[in-house]
Scaffold this motif. Sequence first.
Motif, mmCIF file in Angstrom:
data_model
loop_
_atom_site.group_PDB
_atom_site.id
_atom_site.type_symbol
_atom_site.label_atom_id
_atom_site.label_comp_id
_atom_site.label_asym_id
_atom_site.label_seq_id
_atom_site.Cartn_x
_atom_site.Cartn_y
_atom_site.Cartn_z
ATOM 1 N N ASN A 264 34.211 40.998 43.053
ATOM 2 C CA ASN A 264 33.079 40.088 42.860
ATOM 3 C C ASN A 264 33.405 38.761 43.547
ATOM 4 O O ASN A 264 34.187 37.963 43.035
ATOM 5 C CB ASN A 264 32.830 39.874 41.354
ATOM 6 N N SER A 265 32.805 38.556 44.699
ATOM 7 C CA SER A 265 33.125 37.338 45.467
ATOM 8 C C SER A 265 32.340 36.117 44.972
ATOM 9 O O SER A 265 32.536 35.013 45.467
ATOM 10 C CB SER A 265 32.839 37.565 46.960
ATOM 11 N N ALA A 266 31.439 36.322 43.997
ATOM 12 C CA ALA A 266 30.642 35.192 43.493
ATOM 13 C C ALA A 266 31.455 34.367 42.507
ATOM 14 O O ALA A 266 32.527 34.776 42.072
ATOM 15 C CB ALA A 266 29.385 35.723 42.814
ATOM 16 N N TYR A 267 30.904 33.214 42.163
ATOM 17 C CA TYR A 267 31.579 32.336 41.207
ATOM 18 C C TYR A 267 30.940 32.436 39.825
ATOM 19 O O TYR A 267 31.021 31.510 39.036
ATOM 20 C CB TYR A 267 31.597 30.892 41.728
ATOM 21 N N ASN A 268 30.288 33.562 39.581
ATOM 22 C CA ASN A 268 29.776 33.841 38.242
ATOM 23 C C ASN A 268 29.963 35.335 37.960
ATOM 24 O O ASN A 268 30.237 36.111 38.883
ATOM 25 C CB ASN A 268 28.299 33.443 38.123
ATOM 26 N N THR A 269 29.823 35.698 36.701
ATOM 27 C CA THR A 269 29.989 37.113 36.339
ATOM 28 C C THR A 269 28.815 37.923 36.895
ATOM 29 O O THR A 269 27.664 37.476 36.831
ATOM 30 C CB THR A 269 30.042 37.247 34.805
ATOM 31 N N VAL A 270 29.123 39.070 37.449
ATOM 32 C CA VAL A 270 28.071 39.937 37.993
ATOM 33 C C VAL A 270 28.170 41.294 37.302
ATOM 34 O O VAL A 270 29.259 41.856 37.165
ATOM 35 C CB VAL A 270 28.220 40.092 39.525
ATOM 36 N N ASP A 271 27.006 41.805 36.861
ATOM 37 C CA ASP A 271 26.974 43.102 36.187
ATOM 38 C C ASP A 271 26.647 44.196 37.205
ATOM 39 O O ASP A 271 25.619 44.155 37.873
ATOM 40 C CB ASP A 271 25.903 43.063 35.082
ATOM 41 N N MET A 272 27.529 45.174 37.300
ATOM 42 C CA MET A 272 27.319 46.271 38.264
ATOM 43 C C MET A 272 26.407 47.354 37.700
ATOM 44 O O MET A 272 26.040 48.293 38.420
ATOM 45 C CB MET A 272 28.651 46.922 38.622
#
Lengths: 294, 387
Positions: free
Chosen positions: A60-68
């Motif tokens: 996850n390259s974002a700076y927040n949690t990402v739900d797959m």
Amino acid sequence: MRYIQVCLITACMMLTGLAGVATLNAQSTLDLRINELLVHNDSNYVDDYGRHGSWIEIFNSAYNTVDMGGMYLTNDLQQPTKYRIPKGQMITQIPSRSFLVFWADNRPTNGILHLNFELKDGGVLALYDASGKTLVDSVKIPDQSQHDVTWGRLEDGGTQWTYLKQTTPGSSNLTASPITGGERFVKVDPKGFGMTMIAMGVVFLALIVLFLFFKFMGWSLNRQGAGAKHAVPQSDMPEKATTSGEINAAIAMALYMHKNQLHDHENTVLTINQVSRTYSPWSSKIYGLRRNPR
Amino acid sequence: MEQATSFIGFVIENLFHFLAFTAFANLTVGHLIMILIGLVFIYLAIAKEYEPMLLVPIGFGILMGNIAFVPGFKIGIYESGSVLNYLYFGVSQGIYPPLIFLGIGAMTDFSALISNPKLILIGAAAQLGIFGAYCIALMLGFSPMEAGAIGIIGGADGPTAIFLSSKLAPDLMGAIAISAYSYMALVPVIQPPIMRLLTNSKERVIRMRPPRTVSKLEKIMFPIVGLLLTCFLVPSGLPLLGMLFFGNLLKESTVTKRLADTAKGPLIDIVTILIGLTVGASTQATSFLTPKSIGIFLLGALSFVIATTGGVLFVKFFNLFLKDGNKINPLIGNAGVSAVPDSARVSQVVGQEYDKTNHLLMHAMGPNVAGVIGSAVAAGILLSFLM
């Protein structure tokens, strides 16, 4: 005029909406990357069942949690929805800059992280979004993958793929401890003079830009004022006093008390005493009887 | 008889057990020193009225933080789950400083700056203290991130110092915050000798033009343009600068009076209480009394000296390019150190010593508020370079 205002507000709202969409896209499932994979796992990472299977690491390259949850993984671009990652699972929520490992062992009954396909030399691995139409990321697997050596991105989320020197399932591909900006700076500028010059330059630049803007603005307003010599600008007109009623009442009361020598001995203190009421049991009963019985 | 003896033994055993848990049993010399420091802070705040709004909460926080206790009962500020730890979250995560900046923005009048924009540059020059201290800290062996966090003390801005040190050197945050607030309180002691030393009798009586009237449009434009120009250049300063300019827009727009009143009243008061108390409580002797802390205090003093020197000398240099009648009194150079409004008040007091009719306060407020912007920009630069 009103029409123009409505148009402006609508345009602003649309722009904000567009920006919002862009922002959502900027930190969402589109930020997920296939980061590392191993096709031939002979004596490498072991799953919960003690088996050596092919595995895939998602970053996850974002700076927040990402739900797959709801996304798709596949080894066939003609069949993008081959494996749907179950929704509503804590384990599929990848925290910021973190990793999740899936087992491409064709054993989907072993858990949600076990896919219903395997990786093959020369094949492809792709990640699709929840619609099953938008390709989020894909990677072409080398024709003859090395055994127990992972194929991954040189830097997490970077563009360059290579055989990694170390296998790093669930952790960063960069195994060397990262160098901070400060450490880099100190290498070339051990005494900090360079930093001082650059930083002071930037501080001055930021404030010079402000200085120039307001210098120009003041000059421009002065010119406008000179152009309209006889017109009194709205801003220069004395403001109408907007004292509230309570303040007026307080001032009036203070003046009244001062005039009648009723003020306190302390400065700036205004005391309002309650009118005393002599107590008697009868008066108490009277108070109690005031309420009508139901 | 035997039962009574065992009962007494049980009571005595528990009494000793209880005594082992008291602060008396766990007290160290370090705790006593810190309690003494806390008492001095409270004394300075109440008796001498040095920054009482800050020193009373910090001083009391130091007392609270240095009651020696047995760890493990969710009491201490560094123990997860303790009340103090929850309150400290706002400090450790840099939440309180931007909220304080919101209040500062809502209570700051930038008119002096807008009417005479060249005073902005003094606010930039005084940031030399930050980078001077950074260089010296590096030479003394501090790591680059620690040096950056220590340097920000020279910005004379408590919230900025806490914000930056929470990112760059969380372990040193207590010492840095205490140092910054202490020297801010001591501005009236530190600055005047430097100002007298660097100026001559002719310069000290320079009269400056009275500031022009600033229109409402300019006042409204300032926070908007200020935000866009400074944050486009240094986006890492956004939490501080964004809140500062937002607070100012609430004030100057005049249509959000209730919001501005809340920001500059109850909100900033609540956050000041929380930040002061928790920063004070974070100075537990066990983690605070180290050689590094002493170094930080020395460097902090030095950074204030450099910042004041930078501001005064810059005005003298700037005057070389200004015509007579437009010259700036160098006694307002110290006000670039953004201890609002103390350093501006120092300009006024020192100026009055040499000319009773020369009032510098209004002029000094210009560089003073520019210093707030300058130190936030400097913090942003340090953050982006050193992280």
